[in-house]
Write a protein that holds these residues in place. Structure first.
Motif, mmCIF file in Angstrom:
data_model
loop_
_atom_site.group_PDB
_atom_site.id
_atom_site.type_symbol
_atom_site.label_atom_id
_atom_site.label_comp_id
_atom_site.label_asym_id
_atom_site.label_seq_id
_atom_site.Cartn_x
_atom_site.Cartn_y
_atom_site.Cartn_z
ATOM 1 N N VAL A 1 0.839 -1.196 0.000
ATOM 2 C CA VAL A 1 0.000 0.000 0.000
ATOM 3 C C VAL A 1 0.878 1.252 0.000
ATOM 4 O O VAL A 1 0.603 2.227 -0.709
ATOM 5 C CB VAL A 1 -0.978 -0.010 1.194
ATOM 6 C CG1 VAL A 1 -1.789 1.268 1.250
ATOM 7 C CG2 VAL A 1 -1.910 -1.225 1.101
ATOM 8 N N MET A 2 1.956 1.224 0.756
ATOM 9 C CA MET A 2 2.890 2.359 0.758
ATOM 10 C C MET A 2 3.582 2.500 -0.597
ATOM 11 O O MET A 2 3.782 3.616 -1.092
ATOM 12 C CB MET A 2 3.938 2.199 1.856
ATOM 13 C CG MET A 2 3.423 2.450 3.238
ATOM 14 S SD MET A 2 2.797 4.128 3.457
ATOM 15 C CE MET A 2 4.304 5.062 3.335
ATOM 16 N N LEU A 3 3.934 1.383 -1.212
ATOM 17 C CA LEU A 3 4.534 1.438 -2.544
ATOM 18 C C LEU A 3 3.586 2.092 -3.534
ATOM 19 O O LEU A 3 3.994 2.934 -4.341
ATOM 20 C CB LEU A 3 4.905 0.034 -3.023
ATOM 21 C CG LEU A 3 6.096 -0.632 -2.355
ATOM 22 C CD1 LEU A 3 6.206 -2.079 -2.792
ATOM 23 C CD2 LEU A 3 7.369 0.120 -2.665
ATOM 24 N N SER A 4 2.320 1.728 -3.471
ATOM 25 C CA SER A 4 1.323 2.340 -4.356
ATOM 26 C C SER A 4 1.197 3.829 -4.079
ATOM 27 O O SER A 4 1.106 4.641 -5.005
ATOM 28 C CB SER A 4 -0.045 1.674 -4.171
ATOM 29 O OG SER A 4 -0.009 0.344 -4.585
ATOM 30 N N GLY A 5 1.200 4.187 -2.818
ATOM 31 C CA GLY A 5 1.100 5.595 -2.450
ATOM 32 C C GLY A 5 2.264 6.406 -3.003
ATOM 33 O O GLY A 5 2.067 7.496 -3.559
ATOM 34 N N TRP A 6 3.472 5.879 -2.872
ATOM 35 C CA TRP A 6 4.633 6.587 -3.395
ATOM 36 C C TRP A 6 4.597 6.676 -4.915
ATOM 37 O O TRP A 6 5.009 7.675 -5.502
ATOM 38 C CB TRP A 6 5.926 5.933 -2.925
ATOM 39 C CG TRP A 6 6.263 6.314 -1.520
ATOM 40 C CD1 TRP A 6 6.264 5.507 -0.428
ATOM 41 C CD2 TRP A 6 6.614 7.621 -1.052
ATOM 42 N NE1 TRP A 6 6.589 6.224 0.700
ATOM 43 C CE2 TRP A 6 6.818 7.530 0.343
ATOM 44 C CE3 TRP A 6 6.781 8.854 -1.661
ATOM 45 C CZ2 TRP A 6 7.172 8.622 1.117
ATOM 46 C CZ3 TRP A 6 7.140 9.948 -0.890
ATOM 47 C CH2 TRP A 6 7.333 9.821 0.477
ATOM 48 N N GLN A 7 4.084 5.641 -5.565
ATOM 49 C CA GLN A 7 3.942 5.702 -7.024
ATOM 50 C C GLN A 7 2.999 6.833 -7.421
ATOM 51 O O GLN A 7 3.271 7.578 -8.367
ATOM 52 C CB GLN A 7 3.393 4.384 -7.571
ATOM 53 C CG GLN A 7 4.398 3.288 -7.687
ATOM 54 C CD GLN A 7 3.792 2.046 -8.292
ATOM 55 O OE1 GLN A 7 2.627 1.734 -8.105
ATOM 56 N NE2 GLN A 7 4.601 1.306 -9.033
ATOM 57 N N PHE A 8 1.887 6.969 -6.706
ATOM 58 C CA PHE A 8 0.928 8.034 -7.020
ATOM 59 C C PHE A 8 1.526 9.405 -6.748
ATOM 60 O O PHE A 8 1.333 10.334 -7.538
ATOM 61 C CB PHE A 8 -0.363 7.842 -6.215
ATOM 62 C CG PHE A 8 -1.359 6.981 -6.907
ATOM 63 C CD1 PHE A 8 -2.273 7.523 -7.781
ATOM 64 C CD2 PHE A 8 -1.383 5.622 -6.685
ATOM 65 C CE1 PHE A 8 -3.197 6.719 -8.438
ATOM 66 C CE2 PHE A 8 -2.291 4.817 -7.324
ATOM 67 C CZ PHE A 8 -3.204 5.367 -8.208
ATOM 68 N N VAL A 9 2.233 9.563 -5.634
ATOM 69 C CA VAL A 9 2.816 10.864 -5.299
ATOM 70 C C VAL A 9 3.875 11.253 -6.338
ATOM 71 O O VAL A 9 3.853 12.358 -6.890
ATOM 72 C CB VAL A 9 3.417 10.849 -3.871
ATOM 73 C CG1 VAL A 9 4.269 12.080 -3.623
ATOM 74 C CG2 VAL A 9 2.303 10.746 -2.842
ATOM 75 N N PHE A 10 4.799 10.346 -6.608
ATOM 76 C CA PHE A 10 5.867 10.651 -7.554
ATOM 77 C C PHE A 10 5.316 10.836 -8.968
ATOM 78 O O PHE A 10 5.657 11.805 -9.658
ATOM 79 C CB PHE A 10 6.922 9.538 -7.530
ATOM 80 C CG PHE A 10 8.059 9.784 -8.483
ATOM 81 C CD1 PHE A 10 9.005 10.769 -8.213
ATOM 82 C CD2 PHE A 10 8.184 9.048 -9.643
ATOM 83 C CE1 PHE A 10 10.047 11.005 -9.095
ATOM 84 C CE2 PHE A 10 9.218 9.277 -10.525
ATOM 85 C CZ PHE A 10 10.156 10.254 -10.258
ATOM 86 N N GLY A 11 4.489 9.913 -9.410
ATOM 87 C CA GLY A 11 3.906 10.017 -10.752
ATOM 88 C C GLY A 11 3.053 11.262 -10.921
ATOM 89 O O GLY A 11 3.110 11.946 -11.949
#
Length: 136
Positions: free
Chosen positions: A25-35
């Motif tokens: 879930v944190m990996l997905s969150g970081w993907q959304f923030v960075f992307g």
């Protein structure tokens, strides 16, 4: 389309690999923030601007962000506990969910013609066949 498909494949494999040691879930969150940050910068650099946003538009944006975040977080959790090849086929449920949500939320009725129903049945049948064949 080819680059998108390649990015999707690499993303699934790397999500599987990194979710073994990190919270998916944190990996997905970081993907959304960075992307999101990268796309926002590119959009502004290419002349994009935010105009007046109504409350309804803002609520729709929040809804879309929530649905996307929930879907990709679920996707990451599924990849953590299952082989990529078994999870990836369910990506073909995206058009099915899109049609159903647009029918419910946007009151779009045109999809339920013969072609629309046939397309939905074919997509669901393909997913069923691939999953069933993989279990033998």
């Amino acid at each position: 389309m080819f680059l998108c498909t390649c990015a999707y494949a690499f993303s699934s494999v790397y999500m599987k690999r990194y979710s073994e040691t990190e919270d998916p879930v944190m990996l997905s969150g970081w993907q959304f923030v960075f992307g999101g940050a990268v796309l926002t910068v590119i959009g502004f650099l290419m002349g994009g601007r935010l105009g007046h946003m109504s409350a309804k538009a803002f609520l729709m944006l929040l809804y879309l962000a929530f649905v996307s975040a929930a879907a990709y977080s679920l996707w990451a959790v599924l990849l953590k506990h299952n082989p990529v090849s078994k999870v990836a086929i369910f990506g073909f449920m995206n058009p099915v969910c899109g049609v159903l949500l647009s029918t419910i939320l946007l009151d779009e009725k045109g999809i339920f013609g013969v072609q629309g129903i046939a397309a939905l049945i074919l997509v669901c049948s393909g997913i069923f066949i691939v999953q069933r064949k993989g279990n033998k």
